[in-house]
Design a protein around this motif. Structure first.
Motif, mmCIF file in Angstrom:
data_model
loop_
_atom_site.group_PDB
_atom_site.id
_atom_site.type_symbol
_atom_site.label_atom_id
_atom_site.label_comp_id
_atom_site.label_asym_id
_atom_site.label_seq_id
_atom_site.Cartn_x
_atom_site.Cartn_y
_atom_site.Cartn_z
ATOM 1 N N GLY A 12 0.788 -1.223 0.000
ATOM 2 C CA GLY A 12 0.000 0.000 0.000
ATOM 3 C C GLY A 12 0.821 1.274 0.000
ATOM 4 O O GLY A 12 0.351 2.312 0.453
ATOM 5 N N CYS A 13 2.030 1.230 -0.538
ATOM 6 C CA CYS A 13 2.900 2.416 -0.520
ATOM 7 C C CYS A 13 2.408 3.517 -1.455
ATOM 8 O O CYS A 13 2.718 4.683 -1.258
ATOM 9 C CB CYS A 13 4.339 2.031 -0.869
ATOM 10 S SG CYS A 13 4.573 1.594 -2.602
ATOM 11 N N GLY A 14 1.674 3.143 -2.514
ATOM 12 C CA GLY A 14 1.124 4.124 -3.448
ATOM 13 C C GLY A 14 2.070 4.572 -4.540
ATOM 14 O O GLY A 14 1.740 5.459 -5.320
ATOM 15 N N ALA A 15 3.246 3.966 -4.633
ATOM 16 C CA ALA A 15 4.215 4.366 -5.661
ATOM 17 C C ALA A 15 3.649 4.178 -7.064
ATOM 18 O O ALA A 15 3.822 5.041 -7.929
ATOM 19 C CB ALA A 15 5.522 3.590 -5.504
ATOM 20 N N CYS A 16 2.978 3.085 -7.304
ATOM 21 C CA CYS A 16 2.406 2.828 -8.624
ATOM 22 C C CYS A 16 1.345 3.872 -8.971
ATOM 23 O O CYS A 16 1.291 4.380 -10.083
ATOM 24 C CB CYS A 16 1.831 1.423 -8.699
ATOM 25 S SG CYS A 16 0.524 1.082 -7.488
ATOM 26 N N TYR A 17 0.530 4.200 -8.008
ATOM 27 C CA TYR A 17 -0.536 5.189 -8.196
ATOM 28 C C TYR A 17 0.044 6.573 -8.507
ATOM 29 O O TYR A 17 -0.421 7.265 -9.408
ATOM 30 C CB TYR A 17 -1.406 5.230 -6.938
ATOM 31 C CG TYR A 17 -2.368 6.378 -6.876
ATOM 32 C CD1 TYR A 17 -3.463 6.440 -7.721
ATOM 33 C CD2 TYR A 17 -2.180 7.407 -5.960
ATOM 34 C CE1 TYR A 17 -4.344 7.499 -7.658
ATOM 35 C CE2 TYR A 17 -3.054 8.463 -5.885
ATOM 36 C CZ TYR A 17 -4.145 8.515 -6.743
ATOM 37 O OH TYR A 17 -5.019 9.561 -6.681
#
Length: 93
Positions: A12-17
């Motif tokens: 859930g780090c959000g790097a892809c987002y």
């Protein structure tokens, strides 16, 4: 075929987002996890896969034309049917 997210590995780090240049990855605030908002618009560029925090949560399935994925074209590796591009085999390509 667009990217796949393995939610068992995703932290859930959000790097892809945050880094998707096509803005095809959405963010679910309730679960704090990414989701495929517009899979049909994915460019298959691999930025989400490269920015994933070494969890291996992102999987990219090669979508190159068959003539590119042949032994006759030395620039590309023929992956076995059903194989996915992964951190383990990227050095071979």
């Amino acid at each position: 075929m667009p990217f796949k997210i393995d939610f068992h590995k995703c932290d859930g780090c959000g790097a892809c987002y945050r880094t998707c240049p096509a803005d095809v990855i959405g963010w679910d605030k309730e679960t704090a996890m990414p989701f495929m908002a517009y899979p049909q618009e994915c460019w298959h560029c691999g930025v989400c896969w490269m920015e994933c925090n070494d969890t291996g949560a992102m999987a990219i399935t090669p979508t190159l034309p068959p003539q590119c994925l042949s032994e006759r074209n030395p620039r590309f590796l023929s992956l076995p049917t059903g194989a996915e591009l992964s951190r383990d085999n990227i050095g071979m390509i």
